[in-house]
Write an enzyme that holds these catalytic residues in place. Sequence first.
Site, PDB file in Angstrom:
ATOM      1  N   ASP A  51      -5.754   0.183   5.434  1.00  0.00           N
ATOM      2  CA  ASP A  51      -4.614   0.961   5.844  1.00  0.00           C
ATOM      3  C   ASP A  51      -4.345   1.722   4.282  1.00  0.00           C
ATOM      4  OD1 ASP A  51      -1.903   1.666   6.539  1.00  0.00           O
ATOM      5  OD2 ASP A  51      -1.094  -0.558   6.611  1.00  0.00           O
ATOM      6  N   LYS A  85       0.782  -1.121  -0.188  1.00  0.00           N
ATOM      7  CA  LYS A  85       0.056   0.165   0.073  1.00  0.00           C
ATOM      8  C   LYS A  85       0.948   1.278   0.059  1.00  0.00           C
ATOM      9  CE  LYS A  85       0.835   0.880   4.528  1.00  0.00           C
ATOM     10  NZ  LYS A  85       1.261   2.116   5.149  1.00  0.00           N
TER      11      LYS A  85
END
Length: 331
Positions: free
Chosen positions: A236, A183
């Site tokens: 996230d 991410k």
Amino acid sequence: MQIAVVGAGAWGTALTILLARNGHAVTLFCHTPEERDVLARDRENTLFLSGFAIPEEVRFALTGDGVEAELTVVAVPSGAVRLASPHIRGEKPLIVIASKGLEIDSGKLLTEVVREVLPNARVGAISGPNLAVEIVRGIPTAAVTAFEDQEDAAIVQGAFKCRTFRVYITDDCIGIQMAGALKNVVALAAGISDGLGFGDNTKGALVARGLREMTLLGVARGARAETFMGIAGVGDLFATATSPLSRNYRVGRALGEGKTLGEVLAQLGHVAEGVSTSEGAHLLAQQLGVATPVMDAIRAVLKGELKPVEGVGLLMERSTPEEGLRSVIGG
């Protein structure tokens, strides 16, 4: 519990404060004597997390002198995990990796790196949308911890959980680590898009396609697809790809605004894990035969092979394959 936190950056300091507030006996392990002495004197990390007092009960020590505790929390940059691991003592130490990244030269998960150095260690990870400043401010936060042994996961859950920090348990240790590492690369893309002045439509598309790549690569590595739809995945990713508190988003935005990577990193003063993870992710994607055009474009921008506007342009002009993940989840 007697808890050791290895790594005195913003993240390690935030976790130290959280754990000390929870009533644990915490020792924060520093890299240099100068770092240790300044923190012990000021009771505040003025360099990386200024404005927040470190509880008086916290002790400070040097990683090189040896780390031994009931629970060791590793919060160093991903590139330093292999270097820090030999200093952890104990017959079967319980270690939770709070760092988010892949080993740059091998593409290995950080738990795998620790196990190579410490074969007898009980190693797991903790991950989620956990911005350091928000944690120490007491803003409600959630995370996920994963271990092979669920009793170990329960110990870590009990150590961290409090009124403002909720901890879930999973056995998908590969998934939460892959999501937490990848991410950061996608967050760079989101920042670049904003820095170029593109709208939320563009950023939304980039983040969605980036999430798909995260899932494809994670599943190919042995993770479960549903992990990427949860707190450690999309949760996230959302926080990291949209918040100005996110280092990776800020680095991407500055690149989009025309700064060089060297200028951005010098001004940041912190580690932006997405920069190194782009290399580990590229290596892993090649090994597994997974197409990752978003992450490949970001890597090319970071290496100076593409201008930011060219990277985003190429992604938006690509042919449009099927949107879904049926090939991943067996639908």
